[in-house]
Design an enzyme around this catalytic site. Structure first.
Site, PDB file in Angstrom:
ATOM      1  N   ARG A   1      -3.746   3.932  -1.283  1.00  0.00           N
ATOM      2  CA  ARG A   1      -4.140   2.858  -2.188  1.00  0.00           C
ATOM      3  C   ARG A   1      -3.612   1.503  -1.744  1.00  0.00           C
ATOM      4  O   ARG A   1      -2.468   1.386  -1.323  1.00  0.00           O
ATOM      5  CB  ARG A   1      -3.605   3.133  -3.602  1.00  0.00           C
ATOM      6  CG  ARG A   1      -3.852   4.532  -4.087  1.00  0.00           C
ATOM      7  CD  ARG A   1      -3.259   4.734  -5.462  1.00  0.00           C
ATOM      8  NE  ARG A   1      -3.148   6.160  -5.767  1.00  0.00           N
ATOM      9  CZ  ARG A   1      -2.928   6.653  -6.956  1.00  0.00           C
ATOM     10  NH1 ARG A   1      -2.757   5.848  -7.975  1.00  0.00           N
ATOM     11  NH2 ARG A   1      -2.848   7.946  -7.155  1.00  0.00           N
TER      12      ARG A   1
ATOM     13  N   CYS B   1       0.845  -1.200   0.000  1.00  0.00           N
ATOM     14  CA  CYS B   1       0.000   0.000   0.000  1.00  0.00           C
ATOM     15  C   CYS B   1       0.875   1.243   0.000  1.00  0.00           C
ATOM     16  O   CYS B   1       2.058   1.194   0.326  1.00  0.00           O
ATOM     17  CB  CYS B   1      -0.927   0.020   1.217  1.00  0.00           C
ATOM     18  SG  CYS B   1      -0.081   0.241   2.798  1.00  0.00           S
ATOM     19  N   CYS B   2       0.268   2.376  -0.404  1.00  0.00           N
ATOM     20  CA  CYS B   2       0.915   3.678  -0.248  1.00  0.00           C
ATOM     21  C   CYS B   2       0.028   4.507   0.680  1.00  0.00           C
ATOM     22  O   CYS B   2      -0.651   3.955   1.533  1.00  0.00           O
ATOM     23  CB  CYS B   2       1.143   4.345  -1.601  1.00  0.00           C
ATOM     24  SG  CYS B   2      -0.362   4.778  -2.481  1.00  0.00           S
ATOM     25  N   PHE B   3       0.012   5.813   0.533  1.00  0.00           N
ATOM     26  CA  PHE B   3      -0.779   6.659   1.425  1.00  0.00           C
ATOM     27  C   PHE B   3      -2.265   6.316   1.390  1.00  0.00           C
ATOM     28  O   PHE B   3      -2.935   6.295   2.413  1.00  0.00           O
ATOM     29  CB  PHE B   3      -0.620   8.139   1.034  1.00  0.00           C
ATOM     30  CG  PHE B   3       0.577   8.789   1.653  1.00  0.00           C
ATOM     31  CD1 PHE B   3       1.076   8.362   2.859  1.00  0.00           C
ATOM     32  CD2 PHE B   3       1.209   9.845   1.012  1.00  0.00           C
ATOM     33  CE1 PHE B   3       2.177   8.968   3.433  1.00  0.00           C
ATOM     34  CE2 PHE B   3       2.304  10.460   1.576  1.00  0.00           C
ATOM     35  CZ  PHE B   3       2.794  10.020   2.786  1.00  0.00           C
TER      36      PHE B   3
END
Length: 515
Positions: free
Chosen positions: A461, A457-459
């Site tokens: 998504r 995951c990122c911030f």
């Protein structure tokens, strides 16, 4: 994304500390108190140390993010690789007679180089963890992290003959890293001058473009949001000469964010005009959009929804608007319209670029990276009158009707299927699964456990690599609270959840039995 989250938080502490040491805000009496000023100075030093070692953080984070398994081993190897790579660079420079002593501005001027050229040449080098090397900023860290991750994924399961089996598996990764990365450093030392010259040329082009450069940056960043490549553009501007160059205490600082943070840690050391040239690429251009424009767009989407769906849309828009307003995280809102209407998307990108340009023209001086209310208060209002923060409110007041009526007109005129306006066939199931069911529904929506290869995951998504994209069911994923589903390749899919994605990713990984 880990280094970005760290420096964003550290930047806020730094901004508060700078405000507390500003007599215009706290008064001369507080500025003369010895103990509080010692504590504030300590905070500044801690934050300054974080910013000074960002390349190492990016090396470790890149390796962790791209390692398929055994992530602690990848992180350990990345530290080794980062050091080994710069040792390779340093050895190559030494062979050419380039050392810390021979590349100072004074030494270069003594050889007949003009003062400005000497300062620019000296700026190409830096001591990194005590190693004299090229000033590659975070790009050097990313290169080391990417190569380490590639080595890790290839060799962490490799078994060696019995006699040397102790060095097999995950122990083999740092061994190969320490063999490969110094050679990479030698190669980088040969090609970096050309790369550096190219970056400097782009930086000069943007610099000469003035406010138009800010417009191009702001527009391009929004246009790249669906692909996730906006992070590359952001980091290039924040940490390379494209975002500006400044000299502080005989040290050259490159990148817009680095310059701004150095100005906070070294008050009075950076001229205001240099800081303003840097902040034109930072939070000030985002604030009118994040705090005012997008919440107004959310209101327009809610008003345009069909009456029977307004309650569902209200909850979605309210959550997205509050997130955008306070933190500057906009993807939960943007993914409600980016994929259903190019017209709305282009309008949003244009107005974002215009905001960056206008803030630059009005000579604002607000830094950091998010662009929400937190940044406005800490780096604008608490920064004092020289930041000219009130112009963000003035432009925000203009952006509210621009976004609201612009979005409303396009949605109604072009019959855009924003949330609550979907056709009966395309309308998502309004029935949302419970928190207890969410993880299993996500796994099922991604085609089941056997179809999932990697989860990260990122911030905002959930990033998943799947074996068969046809097994992914968008509508099922939407019932888990997702704001959108983005298929970026034949095997890579992103599910947009917003700031809570870290917890969701952890739950999915636990259910799949991966770390």
């Amino acid at each position: 994304m880990m280094p970005i989250s760290v420096i964003a938080a550290a930047g806020i502490f730094l901004g508060v500390a700078a405000a507390l040491q500003n007599p215009a805000i706290t008064g001369d009496a507080f500025a003369s108190l010895h103990i509080p000023q010692l504590i504030i100075g300590f905070i500044r030093k801690v934050a300054g140390a974080l910013f000074a070692n960002l390349p190492l953080f990016f090396a470790v984070a890149s390796a962790i993010g791209l390692a398929k398994a055994e992530k602690p081993t990848a992180a350990f190897a990345a530290v080794i690789g980062f050091i080994a790579m710069h040792v390779g660079v340093s050895a190559t420079l030494a062979a050419q007679g380039l050392t810390a002593a021979t590349t100072t501005p004074e030494a270069l001027q003594a050889k007949g180089m003009a003062q400005t050229a000497a300062m620019m040449t000296s700026a190409e080098y830096i001591p990194m963890l005590g190693i004299f090397t090229y000033n590659m900023s975070v790009m050097g860290g990313v290169i080391a992290g990417l190569l380490t991750a590639a080595i890790h994924n290839r060799f962490y399961t490799t078994q060696l003959p019995t006699a040397i089996s102790f060095f097999g598996g995950r122990r083999l990764v740092p061994i190969i890293t320490v063999l490969v990365l110094p050679l990479t450093g030698v190669l980088l030392a040969a090609v970096w001058p050309t790369i550096g010259a190219g970056i400097a040329w782009i930086g000069e082009l943007i610099g000469k473009s003035g406010q138009y450069g800010a417009f191009l940056y702001g527009t391009s960043e929004r246009l790249l949001i669906p692909t996730g490549l906006h992070h590359i553009l952001n980091e290039t501007v924040r940490f390379t000469p494209i975002g500006g160059v400044a000299t502080v205490d005989n040290q050259t600082i490159v990148g817009a964010l680095n310059i701004f943070n150095t100005a906070l840690t070294h008050p009075g050391s950076v001229p205001d005009n240099v800081i303003r040239n840097a902040t034109q690429f930072l939070a000030q251009g985002k604030i009118p959009v994040m705090m005012f424009g997008l919440p107004a767009a959310a209101l327009a989407i809610y008003h345009c929804a069909k009456p029977e769906h307004k309650q569902r849309v209200k909850a979605l828009m309210l959550a997205g608007a509050l997130t955008s307003f306070t933190t500057g995280i906009t993807e939960p809102l943007e993914f409600c319209f980016i994929f259903v209407s190019p017209a709305l998307y282009l309008l949003h990108a244009f107005l974002s670029g215009l905001s960056f340009m206008l803030m630059s023209m009005l000579h604002l001086m607000i830094g950091n990276i998010q662009g929400g209310a937190i940044d406005l208060v800490v780096f604008g209002i608490l920064g004092g009158s020289k930041t000219q923060w009130w112009w963000t409110l003035a432009l925000g007041a203009i952006y509210i009707p621009l976004y609201y009526y612009g979005f409303r007109f396009i949605i109604l005129r072009m019959r855009v299927e924003t949330p609550g306006r979907e056709t009966e066939e395309a309308q998502p199931d309004s029935k949302t699964v419970t928190a207890d069911q969410r993880t299993q529904v996500i796994i099922s929506g991604l085609g089941g456990e056997s179809n999932i290869e990697e989860v990260d995951c990122c911030f905002t998504r959930l990033r998943v690599r799947v074996k068969e994209m046809k097994e992914v069911v968008d509508q099922k994923l939407m019932t888990t609270g997702a704001n959108g589903v983005n298929r970026v390749s034949d095997h890579d899919v992103q599910v947009i959840y917003g700031p809570q994605v870290e917890k969701i990713a952890s739950e999915v990984k636990t259910a799949l039995g991966v770390t």
